[in-house]
Write an enzyme that holds these catalytic residues in place. Structure first.
Site, PDB file in Angstrom:
ATOM      1  N   GLU A 258       0.827  -1.210   0.000  1.00  0.00           N
ATOM      2  CA  GLU A 258       0.000   0.000   0.000  1.00  0.00           C
ATOM      3  C   GLU A 258       0.862   1.262   0.000  1.00  0.00           C
ATOM      4  O   GLU A 258       0.900   2.003   0.994  1.00  0.00           O
ATOM      5  CB  GLU A 258      -0.919   0.000   1.229  1.00  0.00           C
ATOM      6  CG  GLU A 258      -1.858  -1.186   1.299  1.00  0.00           C
ATOM      7  CD  GLU A 258      -2.487  -1.346   2.671  1.00  0.00           C
ATOM      8  OE1 GLU A 258      -2.117  -0.584   3.592  1.00  0.00           O
ATOM      9  OE2 GLU A 258      -3.324  -2.244   2.834  1.00  0.00           O
ATOM     10  N   PRO A 259       1.556   1.559  -1.078  1.00  0.00           N
ATOM     11  CA  PRO A 259       2.384   2.780  -1.118  1.00  0.00           C
ATOM     12  C   PRO A 259       1.528   4.036  -1.203  1.00  0.00           C
ATOM     13  O   PRO A 259       0.584   4.108  -1.990  1.00  0.00           O
ATOM     14  CB  PRO A 259       3.209   2.597  -2.401  1.00  0.00           C
ATOM     15  CG  PRO A 259       2.322   1.759  -3.285  1.00  0.00           C
ATOM     16  CD  PRO A 259       1.596   0.819  -2.347  1.00  0.00           C
ATOM     17  N   GLY A 260       1.816   5.005  -0.371  1.00  0.00           N
ATOM     18  CA  GLY A 260       1.132   6.301  -0.431  1.00  0.00           C
ATOM     19  C   GLY A 260       2.158   7.386  -0.661  1.00  0.00           C
ATOM     20  O   GLY A 260       2.323   7.899  -1.771  1.00  0.00           O
ATOM     21  N   CYS A 327      -0.694  32.787  13.817  1.00  0.00           N
ATOM     22  CA  CYS A 327      -0.524  33.282  15.183  1.00  0.00           C
ATOM     23  C   CYS A 327      -0.290  32.116  16.144  1.00  0.00           C
ATOM     24  O   CYS A 327      -1.067  31.846  17.052  1.00  0.00           O
ATOM     25  CB  CYS A 327      -1.742  34.096  15.611  1.00  0.00           C
ATOM     26  SG  CYS A 327      -1.481  34.944  17.179  1.00  0.00           S
TER      27      CYS A 327
END
Length: 399
Positions: A258-260, A327
């Site tokens: 499952e490469p992301g 901020c």
């Protein structure tokens, strides 16, 4: 895609803007498919970047889709993935979300005993499932993204195997896949081999097993000198181990990854403008027109992104601390060498394709940036920059 292309994109679409190079995604996908046996399948981990155009492009390359929410599943179907090419691996969801995925007919991966028992009691063997295992392997470059260790919330412990088999036998569950994912930025191929050997030991308890899913975690280099996961070596090691297992057992499994981040990270370039050069008694700050509302990884994970000055690439090198306009403390880089930065220069953050826009927010009521896909030599706007009205579109005024 060149830096000249990036300058033109900044001029045309403004900043801040995320730019994705389609060719880079394709090259990384083909590197994977050429490194592993042809029976190995790759499912893109959608959580890295879910723009519908990116999903369509990766689908057209031949990948499946790994989803962690029901909306990612729906996006995948809308992008054209077929239901049998989608794996749904949620975490800490209730049975209702699992049932919604059942209606969409996708592969379902269950990662806790409670839902496993509820599912088995209600549906028995009428819907085949995967089970996610926690292998108790500590791996990955950062504790926050290591998911396979003993204290992780993900998966069912390997020491709870008897609980899984008890539920399977008592409810007649049909378990066709085993899944594990140990973390991100795994440099050592042996981690995957260790995990695969654990899967083989577990496999004998699941007579209907067809698939073994090893998750992913392939590391990409973020700075000069970084080690990248050697997928070619990994592919050879995996093929050898699978062949040995088949010879001994006579059993073959379809292997999934499952490469992301591996597919989209290096494709991404985040373009910003320097608003102000602020010199203090100790530091020279470059204040840019973005903040951790657009790119949270440096503050969240202490991640390193190479930053280049596109407007003055040959300027004398100086030391700067690059900060945002939020901020809160939102420092992107401390004491970083950059070619001299002037106000209104265009800077680029490299390796920003994964978890950049995807983790962005409207903190400080600031607007989310645009997204551009560079495909076949042309820049295509794939998400317009937000406008003020977008901040109010889901609000209901009662006063």
């Amino acid at each position: 895609m060149t830096d000249k292309n990036l300058i033109k994109i900044a001029e045309e679409f403004g900043t801040p803007t995320y730019v994705y190079d389609a060719e880079s995604i394709k090259n990384h996908y083909e590197k994977l498919t050429s490194s592993f046996h042809k029976s190995t399948r790759f499912f893109y981990a959608a959580k890295a970047l879910t723009n519908i155009n990116i999903l369509k492009y990766i689908k057209n390359l031949g990948a499946g889709l790994d989803c962690v929410s029901i909306n990612e599943v729906k996006l995948g179907l809308k992008a054209g993935f077929t239901h049998n090419n989608i794996l749904f691996t949620p975490n800490c969801v209730d049975l209702l979300e699992i049932e919604e995925a059942m209606k969409l007919k996708v592969h379902i991966n269950i990662d806790n005993i409670s839902i496993l028992e509820q599912f088995g009691t209600k549906y028995g063997n009428t819907y085949p499932i995967f089970v996610r295992i926690n292998p108790h392997i500590y791996a990955g470059g950062n504790h926050k993204i290591s998911t396979g260790h003993i204290d992780s919330k993900f998966g069912i412990s390997i020491h709870q195997l008897r609980h899984i088999t008890r539920v399977m036998k008592s409810t007649n569950l049909l378990i066709e896949g085993l899944h594990m994912h140990t973390g991100s930025e795994i440099k050592d191929p042996e981690v995957f081999i260790q995990g695969l050997e654990i899967m083989f030991e577990l496999a004998e308890h699941f007579p209907d097993l067809k698939y073994i899913d090893m998750g992913s975690g392939f590391k990409v280099p973020y700075q000069e000198g970084d080690i990248e996961t050697d997928v070619k070596t990994l592919g050879k090691k995996v093929e050898k181990v699978l062949a040995e297992y088949h010879k001994e057992s006579g059993i073959k499994f379809e292997l999934w990854f499952e490469p992301g981040k591996y597919l989209v990270s290096t494709s991404g370039h985040f373009l910003v403008k320097s608003n102000v050069i602020k010199q203090t008694t100790a530091t020279v700050f470059v204040g840019i027109n973005s903040g951790f509302n657009h790119l949270i990884r440096p503050m969240f994970y202490d991640s390193h992104h190479i930053i280049d000055n596109l407007s003055n690439p040959k300027g004398a090198e100086r030391i700067y601390t690059v900060v945002g306009n939020i901020c809160e403390t939102d420092t992107f880089a401390w004491d970083r060498k950059l070619n001299e930065v002037r106000e209104n220069d265009i800077l680029v953050f490299r390796n920003a394709g994964a978890y950049g826009f995807e983790m962005s927010s409207n903190f400080n009521s600031r607007l989310k940036p645009a997204e551009v896909l560079f495909l076949d030599g042309k820049a295509h706007l794939i998400r317009r920059r937000e406008e003020f009205d977008d901040l109010l579109k889901n609000q209901i005024e009662v006063l």
